[in-house]
Every structure is written in C-alpha cells, then in structure tokens.
Write an enzyme that holds these catalytic residues in place. Structure first.
Site, PDB file in Angstrom:
ATOM      1  N   CYS A 124       4.302   3.277   8.933  1.00  0.00           N
ATOM      2  CA  CYS A 124       4.467   4.517   8.423  1.00  0.00           C
ATOM      3  C   CYS A 124       5.570   5.636   9.518  1.00  0.00           C
ATOM      4  O   CYS A 124       5.312   5.418  10.866  1.00  0.00           O
ATOM      5  CB  CYS A 124       3.247   4.987   8.838  1.00  0.00           C
ATOM      6  SG  CYS A 124       3.529   7.439   7.962  1.00  0.00           S
ATOM      7  N   ASN A 145       9.886  -7.430   2.835  1.00  0.00           N
ATOM      8  CA  ASN A 145       9.784  -6.061   2.445  1.00  0.00           C
ATOM      9  C   ASN A 145      11.224  -5.235   2.168  1.00  0.00           C
ATOM     10  O   ASN A 145      11.733  -4.642   3.500  1.00  0.00           O
ATOM     11  CB  ASN A 145       8.538  -5.215   2.581  1.00  0.00           C
ATOM     12  CG  ASN A 145       8.216  -3.504   1.843  1.00  0.00           C
ATOM     13  OD1 ASN A 145       8.272  -3.006   2.715  1.00  0.00           O
ATOM     14  ND2 ASN A 145       8.422  -3.902   1.219  1.00  0.00           N
ATOM     15  N   GLY A 146      11.413  -4.322   1.480  1.00  0.00           N
ATOM     16  CA  GLY A 146      12.401  -3.136   1.720  1.00  0.00           C
ATOM     17  C   GLY A 146      13.528  -3.524   0.351  1.00  0.00           C
ATOM     18  O   GLY A 146      14.032  -5.047   0.338  1.00  0.00           O
ATOM     19  N   ASP A 147      13.722  -3.083  -0.459  1.00  0.00           N
ATOM     20  CA  ASP A 147      15.143  -3.282  -1.803  1.00  0.00           C
ATOM     21  C   ASP A 147      14.428  -4.015  -2.828  1.00  0.00           C
ATOM     22  O   ASP A 147      15.854  -4.911  -2.918  1.00  0.00           O
ATOM     23  CB  ASP A 147      16.263  -3.518  -0.666  1.00  0.00           C
ATOM     24  CG  ASP A 147      16.945  -2.127   0.274  1.00  0.00           C
ATOM     25  OD1 ASP A 147      15.339  -1.394  -0.328  1.00  0.00           O
ATOM     26  OD2 ASP A 147      17.913  -2.208   0.323  1.00  0.00           O
ATOM     27  N   LYS A 184       1.529  -5.014   8.877  1.00  0.00           N
ATOM     28  CA  LYS A 184       3.236  -4.588   8.528  1.00  0.00           C
ATOM     29  C   LYS A 184       3.703  -3.300   9.191  1.00  0.00           C
ATOM     30  O   LYS A 184       2.671  -2.820   9.748  1.00  0.00           O
ATOM     31  CB  LYS A 184       2.901  -4.014   6.623  1.00  0.00           C
ATOM     32  CG  LYS A 184       4.173  -3.587   6.278  1.00  0.00           C
ATOM     33  CD  LYS A 184       3.704  -3.161   4.940  1.00  0.00           C
ATOM     34  CE  LYS A 184       5.146  -2.962   3.663  1.00  0.00           C
ATOM     35  NZ  LYS A 184       5.216  -1.337   4.454  1.00  0.00           N
ATOM     36  N   ARG A 206       8.226   0.320  -3.604  1.00  0.00           N
ATOM     37  CA  ARG A 206       8.955   1.458  -4.565  1.00  0.00           C
ATOM     38  C   ARG A 206       9.697   0.792  -5.617  1.00  0.00           C
ATOM     39  O   ARG A 206       9.719   1.782  -6.739  1.00  0.00           O
ATOM     40  CB  ARG A 206       9.754   2.089  -3.395  1.00  0.00           C
ATOM     41  CG  ARG A 206       9.383   3.405  -2.509  1.00  0.00           C
ATOM     42  CD  ARG A 206      10.548   3.671  -1.739  1.00  0.00           C
ATOM     43  NE  ARG A 206      11.806   2.746  -1.030  1.00  0.00           N
ATOM     44  CZ  ARG A 206      13.137   2.916  -1.249  1.00  0.00           C
ATOM     45  NH1 ARG A 206      13.147   3.802  -1.550  1.00  0.00           N
ATOM     46  NH2 ARG A 206      13.303   1.679  -0.301  1.00  0.00           N
ATOM     47  N   PRO A 226       0.697  -1.038   0.094  1.00  0.00           N
ATOM     48  CA  PRO A 226       0.072  -0.336   0.159  1.00  0.00           C
ATOM     49  C   PRO A 226       0.965   1.393  -0.115  1.00  0.00           C
ATOM     50  O   PRO A 226       1.486   1.017   0.682  1.00  0.00           O
ATOM     51  CB  PRO A 226      -0.942   0.070   1.593  1.00  0.00           C
ATOM     52  CG  PRO A 226      -0.270  -1.636   1.614  1.00  0.00           C
ATOM     53  CD  PRO A 226       0.743  -2.004   1.677  1.00  0.00           C
TER      54      PRO A 226
END
Length: 380
Positions: free
Chosen positions: A111, A213-215, A151, A238, A24
């Site tokens: 967040c 999650n991440g990279d 998350k 991203r 999201p």
C-alpha cells in the site's frame, strides 16, 4: 497469443489454473465482484478478498466480519491481511485457522497511500527488515497448514529498493509465494511497471513461486509478462475494473482456442445490472447496492459513445429500475470500443513518500509501528 509453456501455480496445497490471481482492491474485490470474475473464468484462477486489517479482524469489527464472508462456491477461500504489529498479525492468523475462515492468507506490504506510509505501514514497512521478518514469522508460525503469501512493491523509491531483501526474508521465514508490483511507493500507479524487477526477483528466490503485477491490461499482457520475466503467475488488478470478463480472456489465453471477449454495450449493460444486483443482495439493501455500484459506471462504459448527461444519470442512479431505465436509453448495439482494453483506474504518482521521522536512518532497526497505521485503504 497463448502460453503453451505455462504450468499450474502451486500455493501450498492449492493448485491454481490458469496461474492468474485477482489482486485485492479495497472497495472493489468484495464477494459480488469476485462472483462475477469467477463466473467469467468458469471458476478457474484464484480470487482474493479485499484487504482486511488484522486489528479490525481481531476486534471482530462488524464491517470486517462481513467482508471476510465467502460464497460457498469459493474454493480456495483467499483472504488478504494488512498488519503492522507482529503480535496482532499472529492473533489474526490464528483466529482464521481456529475458526476456519479461509484456506489461504496473503499479507499486504504494497500500500503506497500517504496516511499509511506516514505511520510506517504498507510499502514503507519492508524497509525495516527485522520488523518484516517478525511479522512473517508470527504469520507463518500461527498459520498451521494454511499457506501464507505476500504482495509487495519494489521499494520506497529508487534510492530505497527493498524487494530482493524482502524476497529472501520471505523464503527464510517459510512464505509460500511472493507477488511483486513492479513500481515503487513513490510511483503510486504512474509510469510503467518494471517487469525486469519481477525477473530479478524470480532469479533471487527460485525456491518459491513469484507472481508479477503491474500493467496487465489484457490477457496478452499476462502471457507476455510470464514469457519475459519467467514468473510463475500473474496478479491482475486495475485491468479488470469494469471488465470482469477479462478472467475469461485469461483462461482462453492460457488454454488456447477461441477469441477474446468484445462485448457490445448491450452485453456490458447486462453485466452492470447483475453487478449492481449482487451488491444489493450482499449489502441487504438494493439502494445501498446501486449506490456502491456507482464507482464502477465509468469503468464499464469507458470508450462507448455516451453523452456526459447520461453518464451523470448512470452515476447517480439509486435503484435497479432507475439504472435499468437509463441503460435502456443508450445505443446498446454499439460494438466494443477500440482502445477500451487499455489502462484504466488510478494513474497518479507522487514524488515523495511520506514516512515517519528517521524511518530511513537504519533499515534493520525493528521500529514499532503505531496502531493507527492500520487503516482500511487501497491494497497497492
């Protein structure tokens, strides 16, 4: 690279293949962008709505009610909620169940934005273990047969790591799966994601699926994360900005056979126009749709040889004809640029997380978080 050992991801009654989830992202993962991603994946994977605040949902805010609209082809309908008050979260979940608004609920505790953490929300909240437990208990207790997932980030900073405790609390309260962004709130999106933390979480909560999650900038990255960490699936954020075809690459990587997408600028321009068109239809205004699309221009055109003047023209277009005319002036036969599959989106970091006074004094104090911590902002 392909992953022959991967198995489908089970989110409650929903089987997700390949084990890939669209993260999201506020202002990004609306219905038009989800449509594009699903089209490229052939409908495979799980695509989560942009973040919805529980208070706005319960109050039936007009903008929020539009954001939770799902296309008839979206199965399952996946919605992410952000809330800080257990009672309000429970009411929002109950509303979703009673009115059949979604098939899966994800809760955001990732967040890192200062105006949220300053009030004790987002990635600051899991530090208060009992408050986290209360929110999860209300959510799961009101969800009926709908699966609830969460998350989160590693913690507030390197001195206040929370993900292992939060993972255990999630299991104890009946959460169906957990996703971990391998950064702290202090890192925002800077540095390198800590995939080892994802592996540690998987070891700590073997009872439920763990998503990393991440990279994840390419489909190969997704496969590598699963091999290195043992996680059950990946959450892509991203990396798909300006590249909705990444979800087609992910299907290729997990199912084998075929090359990854390397679209020419002509093909990219075609997707840009479709994206802007879908936004206009969704917003019921061509001009509003093209204006909303402006934020995507730099992501779609990254790496291509386009002069600064033309980039500016593309970024200020206010009609589909204008956008199309500017795109037609480009050298559309350009090949996919070398290196364009790399990092994109925000990379900024912060050294200190802004928190409420005394927030770190007692990790078990079930402090009340003020309602103004519920703001429409990034999912983290």
């Amino acid at each position: 690279m392909t992953n022959d050992a991967a198995t489908p991801l089970q989110i409650g009654p929903h089987t997700v293949w390949p084990p890939v989830v669209l993260a999201p992202m506020a202002g990004i993962t609306n219905a038009p962008f989800r449509t594009l991603c699903r089209e490229f994946s052939g409908g495979k994977g799980l695509f989560v709505s942009e973040m919805i605040t529980t208070r706005a949902l319960v109050e039936r805010d007009a903008k929020t009610m539009r954001l939770i609209h799902f296309d008839g082809t979206e199965k399952p309908r996946s919605i992410q909620l952000y809330g800080v008050d257990p009672v309000t979260v429970g009411k929002a979940v109950r509303m979703i169940v009673d009115e059949d608004l979604a098939d899966h609920i994800d809760l955001n505790f990732g967040c890192p934005v200062p105006k949220v953490t300053r009030k004790g929300g987002g990635s600051a909240l899991p530090y208060k273990r009992n408050l986290l437990r209360s929110i999860l208990r209300e959510a799961v207790g009101n969800a009926g047969s709908l699966p609830v997932t969460i998350k989160m980030r590693k913690g507030i900073d390197d001195d206040h790591i929370t993900f292992l405790d939060a993972g255990r609390i999630a299991v104890e309260e009946g959460v169906t799966a957990v996703a971990l962004h391998g950064r702290t709130a202090a890192q925002h999106y800077s540095g390198t994601a800590d995939w080892e933390a994802i592996a540690r979480l998987k070891e700590a909560v073997p009872e439920i699926p763990v998503l990393g999650n991440g990279d994840i900038w390419s489909a190969d990255d997704a496969v590598r994360m699963m091999r290195e960490t043992g996680c059950d699936g990946v959450v892509v954020g991203r990396g798909c900005l300006g590249r909705p075809w990444l979800f087609g690459d992910l299907v290729t990587a997990f199912e084998g056979g075929g090359a990854f997408a390397a679209p020419t600028l002509r093909e990219v321009a075609r997707v840009m126009l479709r994206h802007a068109t879908l936004l206009g239809e969704w917003l019921e205004s061509e001009e509003r749709g093209v204006i909303d699309f402006r934020k995507h221009v730099a992501w779609y055109t990254k790496g291509f040889s386009i002069g600064s003047d033309m980039r500016k023209k593309l970024a200020i277009a206010s009609s589909l004809d204008e956008l199309d005319a500017h795109l037609s002036e480009l050298d559309l036969d350009q090949s996919w640029p070398v290196g364009a599959d790399g990092p994109r989106g925000r990379t900024s970091g912060r050294n200190r997380v802004v928190l409420p006074d005394g927030w770190l004094d007692d990790p078990y104090d079930c402090a009340a978080v003020s309602a103004d911590a519920e703001l429409d902002t990034s999912g983290g």
